[in-house]
Design an enzyme around this catalytic site. Structure first.
Site, PDB file in Angstrom:
ATOM      1  N   CYS A   1       0.831  -1.212   0.000  1.00  0.00           N
ATOM      2  CA  CYS A   1       0.000   0.000   0.000  1.00  0.00           C
ATOM      3  C   CYS A   1       0.869   1.267   0.000  1.00  0.00           C
ATOM      4  O   CYS A   1       1.527   1.557  -0.988  1.00  0.00           O
ATOM      5  CB  CYS A   1      -0.977  -0.047   1.169  1.00  0.00           C
ATOM      6  SG  CYS A   1      -2.389   1.062   0.953  1.00  0.00           S
TER       7      CYS A   1
ATOM      8  N   HIS B   1      -3.879  -5.112  -0.174  1.00  0.00           N
ATOM      9  CA  HIS B   1      -3.546  -5.711   1.125  1.00  0.00           C
ATOM     10  C   HIS B   1      -3.589  -7.238   1.034  1.00  0.00           C
ATOM     11  O   HIS B   1      -4.660  -7.838   1.135  1.00  0.00           O
ATOM     12  CB  HIS B   1      -4.525  -5.228   2.198  1.00  0.00           C
ATOM     13  CG  HIS B   1      -4.328  -3.802   2.574  1.00  0.00           C
ATOM     14  ND1 HIS B   1      -3.507  -3.411   3.612  1.00  0.00           N
ATOM     15  CD2 HIS B   1      -4.828  -2.664   2.037  1.00  0.00           C
ATOM     16  CE1 HIS B   1      -3.514  -2.091   3.703  1.00  0.00           C
ATOM     17  NE2 HIS B   1      -4.302  -1.614   2.756  1.00  0.00           N
TER      18      HIS B   1
ATOM     19  N   GLU C   1      -2.758  -9.290   3.232  1.00  0.00           N
ATOM     20  CA  GLU C   1      -3.210  -9.833   4.524  1.00  0.00           C
ATOM     21  C   GLU C   1      -4.722  -9.757   4.667  1.00  0.00           C
ATOM     22  O   GLU C   1      -5.291 -10.290   5.630  1.00  0.00           O
ATOM     23  CB  GLU C   1      -2.532  -9.088   5.677  1.00  0.00           C
ATOM     24  CG  GLU C   1      -3.147  -7.745   6.063  1.00  0.00           C
ATOM     25  CD  GLU C   1      -2.859  -6.620   5.088  1.00  0.00           C
ATOM     26  OE1 GLU C   1      -3.412  -5.523   5.278  1.00  0.00           O
ATOM     27  OE2 GLU C   1      -2.088  -6.827   4.128  1.00  0.00           O
TER      28      GLU C   1
END
Length: 366
Positions: A247, A332, A334
Site C-alpha cells: 500500500c 492488502h 493480509e
C-alpha cells in the site's frame, strides 16, 4: 434520537440521526464498498483523518469484538451509514458500535442516502466534509470548511513512537511502521519471523544495525510525498536488504526508485477489487484502501517492472525491481477484511530473503 448534519464542501447537506460521540468533526469523505468487516475498516490506520462511508446498508449488526482490531486506537474522524443496528447479535459481540465510537470520541451519522452520497463522491471526487449539530448555520459551516487545511502529518500520528520486538525463531524482519495494520504483523508471526517494528522516520543506518534479513514497508495514510525521510531511507537500503512494500509502502518504494505517484479521483476502498498478475497470467480478488497510486507512465526509464494492474481502471497494483530484491503491491495481501487470494505474497517475500542469503553465501535459518 438526536439529529445531525453531514455537510460537504460542495454545499450538499445530508440530514440524519446521530450515534457515537457528540463531538463535531471534519475530514476527507470517502466510501468503502465491503459488505462485511466494518470493525477492521474502522480500525485501519490508513483511514486516518477521514469520514468513512460504508455502502452496505446495515452496519453494526454483529457489534464489536476483541479479535478483529487492526489497531488499538481508531484514527477515523467519522462514520457514515445508511442504517445503524442498535441491537447486535453475535456470539463474539462485546460492545455495540455506538459504545465503541463513543469511547473513542468518533461521531457517526445514520439514516442518510449513502447511495446518493457515494455517487457524489464518484462524480466529483473525495472532498472535505463536516459533521455538526442540526442547529448549525449551513452556509457558515460550508464557508469555514472550504477554507480549512487538511492535515498532512497522518503517518506521524499513526506510526509507532519507538521500536519494539515481536520475537520469533525464523528470519529477522524489520517492519517500518507507517500506520501498520495488525494483519501484516499476524502474517509474519504466523511464519515465525523475528520482527522488529520501527518508526516511520527510522534511518537506514539504524535499520542496518539491527541486522535484518528483510524489510517490510507497511501500509499507512495520506500522500507518500509527505514522508520524504522514508523515501531517502529506502534509497539507501535498496540492493542491500530484500524489501516488500504494501500500500503506502508500495508507493514509497516507487518514489525511491524514481517513479511518481498521483492522487486518484475517489480511490479504491473495498474487499473485491480484481487485480491481474501480468507475470503469472492470473487474476486475484483483493482488499484495497488507497487514495494515491503509482503513475504508470513514470515507470519508464526506471529499474521498475510493472507486474500487476487493476482490472477496473488499469491502476498500477504491483511492481518489482529488475536489479535488486525488492517488490511491492498496492493492495492488502493480509486482507483483514477481504479475500486471501494473495496471502502467498508473504511466502514469496520470505523466499526472496532466503534466495538472497544463499546468493550472498549466508546461512538460512527458516
Amino acid at each position: 434520537m438526536k439529529k445531525r448534519k453531514l455537510i460537504l464542501e460542495d454545499g450538499t447537506v445530508f440530514n440524519g440521526t446521530a450515534f457515537g460521540s457528540d463531538a463535531e468533526s471534519s475530514g476527507e469523505i470517502v466510501f468503502n464498498t465491503g459488505m462485511t468487516g466494518y470493525q477492521e475498516v474502522i480500525t485501519d490506520p490508513s483511514y486516518c483523518g477521514q469520514f468513512v462511508t460504508l455502502t452496505y446498508p446495515l452496519i453494526g449488526n454483529y457489534g464489536i469484538n476483541r479479535d478483529d482490531f487492526e489497531t488499538v486506537t481508531p484514527f477515523i474522524h467519522g462514520l457514515v451509514v445508511k442504517e445503524y443496528s442498535e441491537f447486535p447479535s453475535n456470539f463474539r459481540n462485546e460492545e455495540t458500535l455506538d459504545e465503541f465510537l463513543q469511547a473513542h470520541n468518533i461521531p457517526g451519522i445514520a439514516n442518510i442516502d449513502t447511495r446518493k452520497l457515494t455517487r457524489i463522491i464518484r462524480k466529483h471526487g473525495t472532498m472535505r466534509a463536516v459533521m455538526v449539530d442540526e442547529q448549525k448555520n449551513e452556509q457558515h459551516v460550508i464557508e469555514q470548511l472550504r477554507l480549512a487545511e487538511m492535515p498532512r502529518d497522518q503517518v506521524k500520528r499513526t506510526s509507532t513512537i519507538k521500536p519494539y520486538v515481536v520475537p520469533g525463531r525464523g528470519l529477522r524482519v524489520v517492519m517500518v511502521d507507517f500506520g501498520a495494520k495488525h494483519g501484516i504483523l499476524r502474517e509474519l508471526t504466523r511464519r515465525d519471523c523475528h520482527i522488529t517494528v520501527v518508526p516511520h522516520n527510522y534511518s537506514a543506518e539504524a535499520i542496518l544495525r539491527l541486522k535484518p534479513d528483510g524489510i517490510m514497508l507497511t501500509n499507512g495514510p495520506g500522500d507518500p510525498k509527505d514522508v520524504p525521510e522514508a523515501i531517502e531511507m529506502i534509497k539507501q537500503l535498496l540492493g542491500q536488504i530484500p524489501i516488500f512494500g504494501i500500500c503506502l509502502g508500495h508507493q514509497l518504494l516507487a518514489l525511491a526508485c524514481g517513479a511518481d505517484t498521483e492522487k486518484m479521483k475517489f480511490g479504491h476502498r473495498g474487499a473485491n477489487h480484481p487485480v491481474k498478475d501480468l507475470l503469472a497470467g492470473k487474476t486475484y480478488l483483493t482488499s484495497q484502501n488507497h487514495s494515491y497510486a503509482v503513475n504508470v507512465s513514470s515507470l519508464v526509464n526506471t529499474d521498475l517492472e510493472l507486474t500487476q494492474i487493476a482490472l477496473n481502471d488499469d491502476t498500477v497494483e504491483g511492481i518489482r525491481h529488475t536489479a535488486f530484491p525488492a517488490f511491492s503491491v498496492q493492495y492488502h495481501p493480509e486482507a483483514s477484511p477481504g479475500p486471501e487470494d494473495t496471502n502467498f505474497l508473504f511466502d514469496e517475500f520470505l523466499n526472496l530473503i532466503k534466495a538472497s542469503k544463499v546468493k550472498q553465501g549466508g546461512e538460512v535459518y527458516a
